[in-house]
Scaffold this active site. Structure first.
Site: not given
Length: 271
Positions: A44, A115, A150
């Site tokens: 990321e 995200k 994540c």
């Protein structure tokens, strides 16, 4: 006859504070040109550095920008699928997103994922970035692939949505801290087990902006078995996945067929 196995490589990168983003991109491009793989996964925000929040706006690029353009060219040169980690994307409306990108072996963009779950707890990510809204998988030569980032690992419903969309492999790009590395291991395995999907989780390593990153990149099969695990240092994590693995597991133990709670029948394994 079973399909050919998939060679997976995670580049568990560091983003040291003394290295500029431009130098980091050049270094990673050179590393990628030495990789032999079917699928390569980066972490990321590896180019900017997740915790270099003051740089987000200045280093944001559209998906046609120089960083992704260079990565697409390397994927084409080397002939592999590339999850290019995530980058700070500047959208047409000026909004910034933490966007993961899947590039095909021809250098084309196969899939993008903004995200959805931005890290809260008064974190800068929620102040500076705009969450995505689209969660889906995409068909590729390697099977049907979904992307996650994540903090998403803490939200099982996102992974179930990917499974319902037929995902056989989920690539997770991450900047997970060392302080919560056991959560990382448990959550990654759980997401693979409960959805009977392969999971490739590539994490940043080393020290960055005063924080220790966990490393510990993982390649997990559809039974939840860890096939490869990195240590805390920068490095390369390599494993081979069975293309037929998810279908084999789902046929042997069709747990998702027993779901209740009023959901429609899942589309797992349906193309």
């Amino acid at each position: 006859m079973s399909a050919d196995p998939v060679r997976v490589v995670c580049l568990q990168l560091a983003c040291p504070d003394e290295e500029s983003a431009a130098d980091r991109v050049r270094r990673v491009l050179a590393e990628l040109r030495r990789v032999e793989a079917d699928l390569v996964v980066l972490p990321e925000l590896w180019a900017t550095g997740f915790f270099h929040v003051a740089d987000y706006d200045a280093q944001a690029e559209p998906l046609t920008g120089p960083t992704l353009t260079a990565l697409r060219e390397v994927a084409r040169e080397r002939g592999f699928h590339l999850v290019a980690g995530s980058l700070v994307e500047r959208a047409d409306d000026g909004a910034l997103h933490n966007t993961a990108v899947l590039v095909g072996p021809g250098g084309d963009i196969l899939h993008t994922y903004r995200k959805v779950h931005l890290f809260g707890h008064d974190g800068a990510e929620t102040r500076l970035l705009t969450p995505g809204t689209d969660v889906r998988a995409v068909s590729t030569e390697l099977g049907r692939i979904g992307l996650a980032t994540c903090y998403d690992l803490r939200f099982p419903e996102l992974f179930r949505q990917l499974a319902d969309d037929g995902a056989e492999l989920v690539a997770v790009v991450s900047a997970w801290p060392a302080a919560r590395v056991e959560h990382w291991r448990v959550l990654a395995r759980a997401r693979a087990i409960e959805n009977q999907t392969q999971l490739v989780a590539c994490n940043l390593a080393g020290r960055h902006a005063g924080r220790e990153l966990a490393g510990t990149s993982l390649v997990i099969d559809a039974w939840g078995t860890v096939l490869a695990e990195g240590d805390a240092a920068p490095g390369t994590v390599v494993a081979t996945l069975d293309r037929d693995g998810p279908a084999t597991v789902r046929a042997a133990f069709p747990v998702l067929a027993d779901r209740r709670l009023g959901f429609a029948a899942p589309t797992v394994g349906v193309r």
